[in-house]
Design a protein around this motif. Sequence first.
Motif: not given
Length: 217
Positions: A157-166, A179-196
Amino acid sequence: AEFINYYTLWAHQIKTPIAAMRLLLQSEEASLHRELTQELFKIEQYVEMVLQYLRIESMSSDLLLKHYQLDYIVKQAAKKYASMFINKKIKLNLEEIDCTILTDEKWLIFVIEQLLSNALKYTNVGGSISVYMDKKTEKTLVIEDTGIGIQEEDLPRIFEKGFTGYNGRMDKKSTGIGLFLSRRILQKLSHKITITSVVGKGTRVSIDLATEELLVK
């Protein structure tokens, strides 16, 4: 539209007192100087986030796509956080990056800044942050920290808008927007982000920048 116009104007207006405060701090020799400068820097970052959040919907018309040396973009973002690395005694391991990418410089720098900001926030004093190219995947940039990590149940859920988690609940300062903004921006640039991540060990962010035929969404 009126709502967006107001907050855009507000974000630009607030930059004036911020700039004035920075000038005053530069001439101030008080012992609080460093701490105040750090807090002012955070305010600037929050204002920048508001502006990017407001611009995201019209981002496609704002894109300036060119071929860039990734090293140049990463160093610009890292330079902005130099004082925070020093103050938290966190080591930056910046490996040689020899990679040309098709992207928008301004937007990608903003994303890398967000990711470095997160890594700094959740890495304890004396830790380290490493930035390097993934050896196994083409044109994939990795930002890896030795921080507190992300709870396994929070990861989906880390890329959801407003989700802060533990971490956000413990930190009490997280907005759940970065993180929400980062993924949205990268999607528009056709880049992908993954987090482990592994709790107590750290977090690894991978940005896939291999985009030859970039489609503007």
